[in-house]
Design an enzyme around this catalytic site. Structure first.
Site, PDB file in Angstrom:
ATOM      1  N   GLY A  50     -37.820  37.675 -68.306  1.00 57.62           N
ATOM      2  CA  GLY A  50     -37.922  36.846 -67.094  1.00 57.62           C
ATOM      3  C   GLY A  50     -39.217  37.129 -66.354  1.00 57.62           C
ATOM      4  O   GLY A  50     -39.949  36.213 -65.945  1.00 57.62           O
ATOM      5  N   HIS A  51     -39.512  38.416 -66.175  1.00 59.18           N
ATOM      6  CA  HIS A  51     -40.780  38.791 -65.530  1.00 59.18           C
ATOM      7  C   HIS A  51     -41.970  38.314 -66.362  1.00 59.18           C
ATOM      8  O   HIS A  51     -42.954  37.810 -65.831  1.00 59.18           O
ATOM      9  CB  HIS A  51     -40.890  40.315 -65.413  1.00 59.18           C
ATOM     10  CG  HIS A  51     -39.850  40.963 -64.551  1.00 59.18           C
ATOM     11  ND1 HIS A  51     -38.932  41.860 -65.036  1.00 59.18           N
ATOM     12  CD2 HIS A  51     -39.589  40.850 -63.223  1.00 59.18           C
ATOM     13  CE1 HIS A  51     -38.170  42.293 -64.050  1.00 59.18           C
ATOM     14  NE2 HIS A  51     -38.532  41.694 -62.948  1.00 59.18           N
ATOM     15  N   GLN A 110     -34.252  34.182 -52.161  1.00 56.05           N
ATOM     16  CA  GLN A 110     -35.517  34.898 -51.954  1.00 56.05           C
ATOM     17  C   GLN A 110     -36.706  33.935 -52.030  1.00 56.05           C
ATOM     18  O   GLN A 110     -37.666  34.050 -51.268  1.00 56.05           O
ATOM     19  CB  GLN A 110     -35.655  35.994 -53.006  1.00 56.05           C
ATOM     20  CG  GLN A 110     -36.983  36.709 -52.983  1.00 56.05           C
ATOM     21  CD  GLN A 110     -36.973  37.955 -53.853  1.00 56.05           C
ATOM     22  OE1 GLN A 110     -36.546  38.997 -53.414  1.00 56.05           O
ATOM     23  NE2 GLN A 110     -37.424  37.817 -55.088  1.00 56.05           N
ATOM     24  N   SER A 119     -31.976  40.546 -65.868  1.00 51.33           N
ATOM     25  CA  SER A 119     -32.132  41.273 -64.613  1.00 51.33           C
ATOM     26  C   SER A 119     -32.369  42.736 -64.939  1.00 51.33           C
ATOM     27  O   SER A 119     -31.785  43.267 -65.889  1.00 51.33           O
ATOM     28  CB  SER A 119     -30.858  41.125 -63.777  1.00 51.33           C
ATOM     29  OG  SER A 119     -30.832  42.110 -62.765  1.00 51.33           O
ATOM     30  N   LYS A 138     -34.149  32.765 -60.374  1.00 52.88           N
ATOM     31  CA  LYS A 138     -33.018  33.701 -60.416  1.00 52.88           C
ATOM     32  C   LYS A 138     -32.654  34.204 -59.014  1.00 52.88           C
ATOM     33  O   LYS A 138     -31.492  34.373 -58.681  1.00 52.88           O
ATOM     34  CB  LYS A 138     -33.408  34.853 -61.336  1.00 52.88           C
ATOM     35  CG  LYS A 138     -32.774  36.168 -61.086  1.00 52.88           C
ATOM     36  CD  LYS A 138     -31.565  36.330 -61.930  1.00 52.88           C
ATOM     37  CE  LYS A 138     -30.753  37.566 -61.646  1.00 52.88           C
ATOM     38  NZ  LYS A 138     -31.342  38.594 -60.855  1.00 52.88           N
TER      39      LYS A 138
HETATM   40  P1  AMP Z   1     -37.570  41.854 -59.458  1.00 51.59           P
HETATM   41  O1  AMP Z   1     -38.340  42.798 -60.316  1.00 51.59           O
HETATM   42  O2  AMP Z   1     -36.117  41.796 -59.778  1.00 51.59           O
HETATM   43  O3  AMP Z   1     -37.862  42.023 -57.995  1.00 51.59           O
HETATM   44  O4  AMP Z   1     -38.105  40.404 -59.836  1.00 51.59           O
HETATM   45  C1  AMP Z   1     -39.475  40.090 -59.762  1.00 51.59           C
HETATM   46  C2  AMP Z   1     -39.630  38.595 -59.939  1.00 51.59           C
HETATM   47  O5  AMP Z   1     -39.115  38.215 -61.206  1.00 51.59           O
HETATM   48  C3  AMP Z   1     -38.851  37.804 -58.885  1.00 51.59           C
HETATM   49  O6  AMP Z   1     -39.618  36.678 -58.500  1.00 51.59           O
HETATM   50  C4  AMP Z   1     -37.624  37.393 -59.643  1.00 51.59           C
HETATM   51  O7  AMP Z   1     -37.020  36.212 -59.156  1.00 51.59           O
HETATM   52  C5  AMP Z   1     -38.177  37.177 -61.035  1.00 51.59           C
HETATM   53  N1  AMP Z   1     -37.107  37.268 -62.017  1.00 51.59           N
HETATM   54  C6  AMP Z   1     -36.180  38.241 -62.147  1.00 51.59           C
HETATM   55  N2  AMP Z   1     -35.315  37.955 -63.132  1.00 51.59           N
HETATM   56  C7  AMP Z   1     -35.704  36.765 -63.645  1.00 51.59           C
HETATM   57  C8  AMP Z   1     -35.207  35.923 -64.693  1.00 51.59           C
HETATM   58  N3  AMP Z   1     -34.137  36.255 -65.408  1.00 51.59           N
HETATM   59  N4  AMP Z   1     -35.861  34.770 -64.947  1.00 51.59           N
HETATM   60  C9  AMP Z   1     -36.942  34.421 -64.217  1.00 51.59           C
HETATM   61  N5  AMP Z   1     -37.469  35.160 -63.223  1.00 51.59           N
HETATM   62  C10 AMP Z   1     -36.850  36.321 -62.934  1.00 51.59           C
END
Ligand code: AMP
Length: 279
Positions: free
Chosen positions: A36-37, A154, A187, A150
């Site tokens: 996702g990232h 936010q 996640s 996701k």
């Molecule tokens: P985080 O590391 O969880 O703070 O996420 C960093 C970024 O990656 C945020 O903009 C999240 O929305 C995005 N993100 C996290 N999980 C996913 C996913 N499964 N698909 C797309 N973007 C994601």
């Protein structure tokens, strides 16, 4: 890839690149990177000249100290993944680079969006998100900012932050949720699930699909209740199942506007969220 731990030198480096006409895309993360990232990094690579990924586990956005303490850290793997993805700069700040001595915590006037859904169950969370994102924007000064759907609420909060701080030229790009083959939203917290919990976790996406399939044929209240019951039956502690206006996140009953189903639930003490656009 340049790894930079210092805010001032990063600002300086990026300033000179910007002066040479380079467009900068920022992908903020808390690490423990997954596909996702990396999809966000790829999107930035495709549209910007310089892709800056940041890894900062932001203490200010954790309302639960245990959640902060157990947040997964996989830095070496993250660096390898960013290298392989062609990320240009990794910003890897310590806490006092983001919140230096003398930093005055700001309060952002986020309105009702701050206290509903995630905000209701994680008091202070979105103020903390805004504090970190505001600082990252100040340090990186990106042309484009990449976020994942996701974290639906936010995205809305950060969009509000851009308006509140007058950063109207930053192009906010929201990318679709990347899922595991069974549908579970990727996640970093999935790393904390054991094998049995991991198998159960897909129930979150199943609940959203169930709502999408039956809405608006069946009333929203009934669908939310049925989805909650099914999740509880499978052992989840459910914070919320909501069907909301996709623009405002207000609870909807009618079908006149685009809607989104959102869910947050915990398996033991691992809290997961997901959402699905309905129409
Ligand atoms: P985080 O590391 O969880 O703070 O996420 C960093 C970024 O990656 C945020 O903009 C999240 O929305 C995005 N993100 C996290 N999980 C996913 C996913 N499964 N698909 C797309 N973007 C994601």
């Amino acid at each position: 890839m340049i790894i930079n731990k210092r805010a001032k030198t990063l600002t300086h480096q990026l300033f000179s690149l910007r002066q040479r006409g380079k467009r900068i895309g920022l992908v903020p993360t808390m690490g423990a990177l997954h596909a996702g990232h990396l999809a966000l990094i790829e999107a930035a690579k495709n549209a910007a000249d310089i892709t800056v990924g940041s890894i900062f586990v932001n203490p200010a956005q954790f309302n639960n100290p245990d959640d902060f303490r157990h947040y997964p850290v996989t830095l070496e793997k993250d660096i390898e993944a960013l290298l392989a993805a062609g990320c240009d700069v990794l910003f890897l700040p310590a806490v006092d680079e983001i919140y230096p001595p003398g930093y005055q915590k700001k309060q952002y006037a986020l309105g009702r969006l701050e206290n509903i859904l995630e905000g209701r169950y994680r008091p202070g969370h979105f103020q903390g998100v805004c504090q970190a994102v505001d600082r990252l924007l100040e340090i990186v000064q990106p042309d484009q900012l990449y976020l994942g759907q996701k974290d639906y609420q936010q995205c809305m909060i950060v969009s509000e932050l851009l308006k509140l701080t007058g950063r109207t030229t930053v192009d906010l790009r929201i990318m679709p949720t990347v899922r595991e083959p069974d549908g579970l939203a990727m996640s970093s917290r999935n790393l904390r699930l054991n094998e049995i919990q991991r198998q159960k976790a897909v129930a979150l996406f199943d609940a959203l699909r169930f709502i999408k399939k039956n809405w608006p044929k069946q009333p929203a209240a009934l669908l939310k209740e049925a989805a909650r019951e099914e999740l509880e039956r499978k052992g989840f502690a459910v914070d919320y199942v909501e069907i909301a206006d996709a623009q405002t996140l207000e609870t909807v009953n009618g079908t006149e506007k685009p809607a989104v189903a959102l869910v947050a639930a915990s398996l033991d003490n691992v809290r997961l969220i997901d959402n699905l656009l309905l129409n």
